[in-house]
Motif scaffolding. Structure first.
Motif, PDB file in Angstrom:
ATOM      1  N   ARG A  36      -3.770  -3.004   2.632  1.00 50.21           N
ATOM      2  CA  ARG A  36      -4.924  -2.246   2.152  1.00 50.21           C
ATOM      3  C   ARG A  36      -4.966  -2.293   0.618  1.00 50.21           C
ATOM      4  N   ALA A  37      -6.182  -2.214   0.077  1.00 52.57           N
ATOM      5  CA  ALA A  37      -6.334  -2.169  -1.381  1.00 52.57           C
ATOM      6  C   ALA A  37      -6.582  -0.728  -1.842  1.00 52.57           C
ATOM      7  N   TYR A  38      -6.442   0.235  -0.929  1.00 48.56           N
ATOM      8  CA  TYR A  38      -6.707   1.629  -1.292  1.00 48.56           C
ATOM      9  C   TYR A  38      -5.804   2.517  -0.467  1.00 48.56           C
ATOM     10  N   LYS A  39      -5.690   3.770  -0.866  1.00 52.12           N
ATOM     11  CA  LYS A  39      -4.931   4.747  -0.090  1.00 52.12           C
ATOM     12  C   LYS A  39      -5.733   6.040  -0.111  1.00 52.12           C
ATOM     13  N   THR A  61     -16.181  -5.623  19.168  1.00 49.43           N
ATOM     14  CA  THR A  61     -14.888  -6.091  18.646  1.00 49.43           C
ATOM     15  C   THR A  61     -14.887  -5.878  17.135  1.00 49.43           C
ATOM     16  N   ALA A  62     -13.697  -5.618  16.603  1.00 50.01           N
ATOM     17  CA  ALA A  62     -13.595  -5.346  15.164  1.00 50.01           C
ATOM     18  C   ALA A  62     -14.007  -6.586  14.370  1.00 50.01           C
ATOM     19  N   ALA A  63     -14.665  -6.367  13.209  1.00 52.75           N
ATOM     20  CA  ALA A  63     -15.039  -7.481  12.341  1.00 52.75           C
ATOM     21  C   ALA A  63     -13.765  -8.125  11.798  1.00 52.75           C
ATOM     22  N   ALA A  64     -13.762  -9.454  11.709  1.00 55.80           N
ATOM     23  CA  ALA A  64     -12.558 -10.161  11.239  1.00 55.80           C
ATOM     24  C   ALA A  64     -12.506 -10.144   9.718  1.00 55.80           C
ATOM     25  N   LEU A  65     -12.414  -8.946   9.148  1.00 59.32           N
ATOM     26  CA  LEU A  65     -12.396  -8.845   7.689  1.00 59.32           C
ATOM     27  C   LEU A  65     -10.984  -9.103   7.170  1.00 59.32           C
ATOM     28  N   PRO A  66     -10.882  -9.769   6.023  1.00 63.48           N
ATOM     29  CA  PRO A  66      -9.552 -10.016   5.475  1.00 63.48           C
ATOM     30  C   PRO A  66      -8.884  -8.716   5.023  1.00 63.48           C
ATOM     31  N   GLU A  67      -7.586  -8.646   5.183  1.00 59.01           N
ATOM     32  CA  GLU A  67      -6.836  -7.453   4.768  1.00 59.01           C
ATOM     33  C   GLU A  67      -5.852  -7.869   3.678  1.00 59.01           C
ATOM     34  N   GLU A  72      -3.820  -8.794  -4.903  1.00 58.35           N
ATOM     35  CA  GLU A  72      -4.121 -10.101  -4.295  1.00 58.35           C
ATOM     36  C   GLU A  72      -5.616 -10.440  -4.429  1.00 58.35           C
ATOM     37  N   ILE A  73      -6.425  -9.425  -4.261  1.00 58.02           N
ATOM     38  CA  ILE A  73      -7.879  -9.646  -4.374  1.00 58.02           C
ATOM     39  C   ILE A  73      -8.240  -9.987  -5.816  1.00 58.02           C
ATOM     40  N   ILE A  74      -7.696  -9.200  -6.747  1.00 48.49           N
ATOM     41  CA  ILE A  74      -7.998  -9.431  -8.160  1.00 48.49           C
ATOM     42  C   ILE A  74      -7.561 -10.830  -8.579  1.00 48.49           C
TER      43      ILE A  74
END
Ligand code: PLP
Length: 508
Positions: A36-39, A61-67, A72-74
């Motif tokens: 996760r990028a947040y808490k 079904t859940a969207a296949a979003l990247p985790e 890592e995102i930045i």
């Protein structure tokens, strides 16, 4: 600027070590479950079930979003951004596009809180500040173009053309006949015939003469009672000023036809001459070219349309008008009740953030500064012309304005085409120039340095172009297989355009 002169063969011998940032995976490939990028803090209300709340609308079904984690995102996006070429990295010599520097003062002003966070649906009485900005920009653009009325709604140059030709059509209709044809010279930008066609007109081609200008006799023969307008780019896409333009206007007007000017190349004219003074009836400007607002991926465009007074009743609604307010002061107000209007062409009133930037540019330069800008842009193009004309063929000897057009005639003898030279330029650290346009020049190299570039940068570019001309004679294969310094070299451009892969699918 880093000049990468890496020898051509090294990539195939496997000796090149790619920097790790050049092997970036997709976010989907980097994803790991649970990252996760947040808490968020623990819930202090009862948890609700999304499926119950949303019912049928809830996905099965859940969207296949990247985790991923935040860093890592930045890093992912920061790395990708370093592969890009930008005006902030170096010269962008695309012709016909005026890829000029976007001054920081523009960004500073457009981020002022009261402007950046203004809601477009605020009541007029609360929006007087931003309306004053829009009004002042309109008045500046009218002064620069010598026209009588203007709309800032269109979101790009092509959209401006569309709006302008709608005005032409509406005016002809009000005279009893919308007419059938629009004349377009063979040196025109591709958006011009597209615009004419989408507005319901037949496009009639007009041949250029040996100087790259309009042949007046041919024009006089072609204009008749079914000609709605001539769409003319001035200076043309050959970088040539149409010095008979007032006569062109007379020929058209005599037959009741109008003169549309594609003003995308106003960078060569601002502060020197005004289209309204040489017979133009309606024109568009590109704020994202001439007036230094971001271009391409850098931001939304803006293509204001300016016209003569007789076309004003047809302008898109709403139109900004000044009226006396209750307190004796004047107030700006959007006028919607305009029965002859062609209607709205854009939500709200166009891309307001771009208006703020363009006005900042105009005010920061002032009248003398704008004139100087024009002179520098023309000087820079002619400097490049002089420094390269011994090595590259000049198809038109007419003096250049803001851009210079060469052809690959002399390089073709060695089997090297304009596209090859452009790709080799990448190895020298420059963005390619405009390739194979305008169409009337076979194998065109179209170069527009703009006023942004210093003498030092121009000299680097010229050195690169001269070095490539030598390579064409000595080692043509090196040029024909360029670029050699990029992550990928020659892409299959046809496949990429015809069968683009736009969706990521998880591996089976
Ligand atoms: C760029 C350009 C256009 C189109 O402008 P967009 O904002 O890209 O739609 C039209 N005519 C000429 C001459 C141009 O250079």
């Amino acid at each position: 600027m880093a000049i990468n002169m890496e020898p051509a063969g090294s990539r195939t011998t496997g000796k090149v070590r790619l920097h790790p940032t050049q092997n970036e995976a997709l976010l989907f490939e980097k994803s790991a479950p649970g990252k996760r990028a947040y808490k968020l803090p623990p819930l202090d209300v009862p948890a609700a079930d999304a499926a119950t709340l949303l019912g049928e609308a809830h996905r099965k079904t859940a969207a296949a979003l990247p985790e991923l984690s935040e860093i890592e995102i930045i890093r992912h996006f920061t790395r990708l951004s370093t592969w890009n070429y930008a005006i902030d990295l170096g010269m962008y010599p695309l012709g016909s596009c005026t890829m000029k520097y976007n001054p920081r003062v523009n960004e500073f002003v457009s981020r002022i809180e009261g402007l950046a966070e203004a809601h477009p649906y605020r009541p007029e009485s609360h929006a007087q500040g931003v309306l004053e900005i829009i009004d002042l920009l309109q008045r500046c653009l009218l002064e620069i173009t010598g026209m009588d009325a203007i709309t800032l709604q269109p979101a790009a140059g092509a959209h401006g053309e569309f709006t302008g030709i709608l005005l032409v059509r509406a005016w002809h209709e009000s005279q009893g006949n919308p007419r059938r044809r629009i004349l377009i010279p063979d040196s025109a930008h591709g958006t011009n015939p597209a615009t004419a066609a989408i507005c319901g007109y037949t496009v009639e081609n007009l041949k250029s003469n040996a100087d790259g200008g309009i042949d007046l006799d041919a024009l006089a023969r072609q204009v008749d009672g079914e000609t709605a307008a001539l769409m003319l780019t001035n200076p043309s896409t050959l970088g040539v000023f149409e010095n008979q333009i007032h006569k062109i206007a007379d020929i058209l007007h005599e037959k009741g036809a109008l003169l549309y000017m594609d003003g995308a190349n106003m960078n060569a004219l601002v502060g020197k001459v005004r289209p309204g003074d040489f017979g133009v009836d309606v024109m568009h400007l590109n704020l994202h070219k001439t007036f230094s607002t971001p271009h391409g991926g850098g931001g939304p465009g803006s293509g204001p349309v300016a016209c003569k007074a007789f076309l004003e009743p047809f302008l898109p609604t709403p139109v900004l008008v000044r009226k006396a307010g209750n307190n004796g002061l004047s107030e700006l107000h959007w006028e919607y009740d305009r029965p002859q209007s062609v209607g709205r062409v854009r939500a709200f009133y166009g891309n307001t953030g771009m208006f703020i930037r363009a006005l900042a540019y105009i005010l920061a330069n002032g009248p003398d500064g704008l004139r100087q800008t024009t002179e520098d842009a023309v000087l820079n193009a002619n400097y490049i012309r002089k420094k390269l004309e011994d090595l590259y063929e000049l198809p038109y000897k007419t003096p250049s304005m803001h851009e210079v057009v060469f052809s690959d005639k002399r390089q073709l003898v060695h089997g090297v085409k304009t596209g090859d030279i452009a790709k080799r330029l990448i190895d020298y650290g420059f963005h390619p120039y405009t390739v194979s346009f305008p169409l009337i020049v076979h194998g065109a190299l179209m170069i527009e340095p703009t006023e942004s570039e210093s003498l030092e940068e121009l000299d680097l570019f010229i050195e690169a172009m001269r070095a490539i001309a030598r390579e064409v004679e000595e080692t043509p294969e090196l040029v024909k297989t360029a670029p050699h310094s990029t992550r990928v070299s020659r892409l299959d451009e046809v496949q990429a355009a015809r069968k683009p892969v736009l969706r990521w699918r998880p591996a089976e």
